[in-house]
Design a protein around this motif. Structure first.
Motif, mmCIF file in Angstrom:
data_model
loop_
_atom_site.group_PDB
_atom_site.id
_atom_site.type_symbol
_atom_site.label_atom_id
_atom_site.label_comp_id
_atom_site.label_asym_id
_atom_site.label_seq_id
_atom_site.Cartn_x
_atom_site.Cartn_y
_atom_site.Cartn_z
ATOM 1 N N GLU A 82 -22.634 48.978 22.988
ATOM 2 C CA GLU A 82 -22.873 50.059 23.941
ATOM 3 C C GLU A 82 -22.834 51.430 23.277
ATOM 4 O O GLU A 82 -23.522 52.344 23.696
ATOM 5 C CB GLU A 82 -21.851 50.014 25.076
ATOM 6 C CG GLU A 82 -22.027 48.813 26.001
ATOM 7 C CD GLU A 82 -21.172 48.909 27.246
ATOM 8 O OE1 GLU A 82 -20.318 49.838 27.322
ATOM 9 O OE2 GLU A 82 -21.346 48.077 28.152
ATOM 10 N N GLN A 83 -21.992 51.562 22.259
ATOM 11 C CA GLN A 83 -21.878 52.870 21.608
ATOM 12 C C GLN A 83 -21.350 52.708 20.196
ATOM 13 O O GLN A 83 -20.504 51.858 19.933
ATOM 14 C CB GLN A 83 -20.944 53.773 22.413
ATOM 15 C CG GLN A 83 -20.808 55.190 21.858
ATOM 16 C CD GLN A 83 -20.012 56.081 22.794
ATOM 17 O OE1 GLN A 83 -20.476 56.431 23.872
ATOM 18 N NE2 GLN A 83 -18.808 56.454 22.375
ATOM 19 N N LYS A 102 -25.267 54.011 25.051
ATOM 20 C CA LYS A 102 -25.864 53.271 26.163
ATOM 21 C C LYS A 102 -26.937 54.075 26.878
ATOM 22 O O LYS A 102 -27.878 53.520 27.446
ATOM 23 C CB LYS A 102 -24.760 52.867 27.144
ATOM 24 C CG LYS A 102 -25.133 51.753 28.095
ATOM 25 C CD LYS A 102 -23.935 51.315 28.908
ATOM 26 C CE LYS A 102 -24.304 50.170 29.849
ATOM 27 N NZ LYS A 102 -23.123 49.731 30.643
ATOM 28 N N GLU A 106 -30.933 50.766 23.552
ATOM 29 C CA GLU A 106 -30.751 49.483 24.231
ATOM 30 C C GLU A 106 -31.275 48.348 23.357
ATOM 31 O O GLU A 106 -32.349 48.458 22.759
ATOM 32 C CB GLU A 106 -31.486 49.464 25.570
ATOM 33 C CG GLU A 106 -31.275 48.175 26.359
ATOM 34 C CD GLU A 106 -32.095 48.105 27.637
ATOM 35 O OE1 GLU A 106 -31.549 47.668 28.667
ATOM 36 O OE2 GLU A 106 -33.281 48.493 27.597
ATOM 37 N N ASN A 122 -28.566 40.402 28.445
ATOM 38 C CA ASN A 122 -28.052 41.593 29.118
ATOM 39 C C ASN A 122 -27.772 41.343 30.594
ATOM 40 O O ASN A 122 -27.019 42.087 31.225
ATOM 41 C CB ASN A 122 -29.047 42.752 28.979
ATOM 42 C CG ASN A 122 -29.332 43.085 27.539
ATOM 43 O OD1 ASN A 122 -29.791 42.242 26.796
ATOM 44 N ND2 ASN A 122 -29.052 44.318 27.129
#
Length: 592
Positions: A82-83, A102, A106, A122
């Motif tokens: 996500e990061q 995020k 992606e 996902n």
């Protein structure tokens, strides 16, 4: 008009704004519709997932893996990254440097089932394990596993490993016991990265951002970073790694085996966009058998474009640094980088390092500089004879050139001997042109009035924009221009160049002042110091070079070789060609 608008022009009466809904009213009006839409989307997702529908609902949990240089945030929804924060670096405006987040990035893993469904990881909720401490290659590391049980004995696993002091993140994708459920079609990874501005100079940031890739056969290639239109590259051959490369940072995925196919796309954003840089999109095919047989192993790289780090990451990965092409790249790799790294071990000020780098280069090139000066001094000594030839054959350019070359040959002067040493220095000059804009070591390093040697220094901000120059004044560029003019003047004192060529020699520094005004301050400072050192070298050489002695040596050579035919070689070929052209021209005039 300016004075009138500032002091006398009445301000327009502001229009009465339309009444706005309060925050409570907005929430009340949109909440039911949002809830209905979310429920509808969730129901559609469950219906589409079929046998995976039990994994379509849950609560996203975030887990952090962290070492000394990297902070990795993972989400249980999708078991995805996500990061990614680089802890030792900041953006141009001193905010946390997020190389992946995020909101703008992606990654979607999708596979086919035997029932014809397309399942995206996902859309599934995974169960994270506790973070475990382990060792990888005798180094401390942290490991976390995300598991999603489809049915008894059928599990999807994603494993992340982060080693201490490393910018690499190990990743495994395992389909355990799912041979009868998964179709024999590749797993498709789609990585969309909306690059955000990380550097002060948006134009430079955009011009150095693109997708690089390396095939399993060992060929490096990329989509041109200077392209002004959207561009797509599609490969059917195996690919080893794909990298989203910016000025000084790279986010990449490296396959332990290979991706069986790859399609990369770069979408260019308008120049008016000062936040986004480019949109990079890659679609990679992963052999499904790799996931079924515990062989789908990958490595993410989220880190700086540091040559030493990239070189030790994987084969060809150091190509993500733009060190130039051909001979210029090898000059940087074999000559500049080792010296730069050595100086870094002893000096913390990069302005001082640049000065010492100049002295190191000039010491290597000093024999060529001396030879070039002596050649120009010889031609200066012969200038009276050359002027006499021009006067004798005024209007006949070919005859003048032929006689001038004949004079040089008799006196043992090769006019090319002054040019060749200068040509041999060109690879170093161009190597520096690639080295400084791509050297992360200079990023956000101050020196004198420059706050960042990796971008242009702003000594003064102009209230207007000058075409081809910009809206700022770079003092290092001005100093470089002044020193180049001084260096040119010094050369012309011992050169036989006359007429328009002499004018052009002074014009070129002015042109480069416009060209380099927005280039890194480190580059302009290097050229400035280089010019000053070269000027000093020539002044020192001039003290030990006697024009009368040079004249005496030339006359002795002429007397010794009087009556002899000039030896063969390039100079004789030029002389013969000029003589033949002069005879042909004389014959043509005689015929008329």
């Amino acid at each position: 008009m300016l004075v009138y608008s500032m002091f006398f022009m009445q301000e327009p009466t502001p229009a009465t704004p339309a009444p706005k809904k309060t925050e409570t009213q907005v929430a009340a009006s949109t909440a039911p519709a949002t809830q209905v839409n979310d429920s509808l989307v969730a129901a559609q997702r469950v219906a589409q997932l079929g046998e995976f529908s039990a994994l379509a609902t849950g609560q996203n949990q975030t887990i952090t893996l962290e070492n000394q240089v990297l902070k990795l945030t993972l989400g249980s929804q999708g078991g995805a990254v996500e990061q990614v924060e680089l802890k030792n670096y900041k953006t141009w405006n001193q905010k946390a440097l997020l190389l992946f987040d995020k909101g703008s990035s992606e990654q979607v893993f999708a596979f086919q089932t035997n029932s014809g469904r397309t399942v995206r990881l996902n859309d599934l909720f995974f169960q994270p394990s506790a973070v475990k401490n382990t060792t990888v290659n005798k180094l401390p590391a942290k490991v976390i596993t995300f598991s999603a049980q489809v049915a008894p004995g059928q599990t999807i696993e994603q494993v992340y490993t982060l080693v201490d002091q490393s910018y690499e993140v190990g990743y495994q994708l395992n389909f355990r016991g799912m041979e009868q459920m998964v179709a024999q079609k590749p797993i498709m990874l789609t990585w969309t990265d909306n690059l955000k501005r990380l550097e002060k100079d948006v134009k430079q940031n955009r011009a150095h951002s693109t997708v690089n890739f390396y095939t399993a056969e060992g060929d490096f290639d990329n989509i041109s970073a200077s392209a002004t239109e959207n561009e797509t590259v599609k490969l059917e051959e195996p690919v080893k790694w794909v990298a989203n490369k910016q000025n000084f940072f790279t986010a990449a995925i490296i396959a332990q085996n290979a991706f069986e196919s790859a399609e990369m796309r770069v979408e260019v954003l308008p120049d008016t966009d000062t936040v986004g840089i480019k949109t990079l999109r890659s679609t990679l095919g992963i052999p499904v058998q790799d996931a079924l047989s515990n062989k789908a192993h990958f490595t993410y790289y989220f880190g700086p474009n540091d040559h030493d780090i990239l070189e030790n990451t994987t084969e060809g990965f150091d190509e993500n640094i733009e060190l130039g092409w051909g001979i210029f790249k090898y000059v940087n790799k074999l000559l500049i980088l080792p010296a730069f790294d050595f100086l870094e071990d002893f000096f913390g000020n990069y302005g001082i390092i640049i000065i010492l780098l100049v002295l190191y280069i000039k010491l290597i090139l000093s024999p060529l500089t001396y030879k070039s000066y002596i050649s120009m001094a010889k031609m200066k000594v012969l200038k009276p004879e050359v002027d006499a030839i021009k006067e004798k054959y005024e209007g006949d350019m070919q005859k003048t050139q032929a006689e001038t070359m004949s004079l040089y040959s008799k006196m043992g002067v090769n006019p090319m001997s002054g040019c060749i040493p200068m040509l041999l220095q060109i690879p170093i000059l161009f190597a520096m042109y690639n080295f400084f804009p791509n050297s992360i070591e200079l990023r956000q390093e101050p020196f004198l009035w420059a706050h960042d040697l990796s971008t242009y220094d702003v000594f003064a901000k102009l209230p207007f924009t000058i075409p081809f120059y910009g809206s700022h004044v770079s003092m290092f560029t001005l100093l470089m221009t002044a020193s180049t003019i001084l260096y040119t003047w010094s050369n012309n004192q011992v050169s036989s160049i006359q007429g328009p060529m002499k004018f052009y020699s002074y014009l070129m520094p002015i042109i480069f002042m416009f060209v380099l005004n927005s280039f890194p301050a480190g580059l302009s400072f290097y050229y400035f110091v280089s010019n000053i050192v070269t000027f000093g070298q020539q002044a020192l050489i001039r003290k030990f070079v006697d024009d009368a002695k040079i004249r005496q040596n030339l006359e002795e050579y002429q007397a010794k070789n009087k009556g002899k035919e000039p030896k063969g070689g390039f100079q004789k070929k030029i002389q013969d060609a000029m003589k033949a052209a002069a005879e042909k021209e004389a014959q043509r005039k005689k015929t008329k």
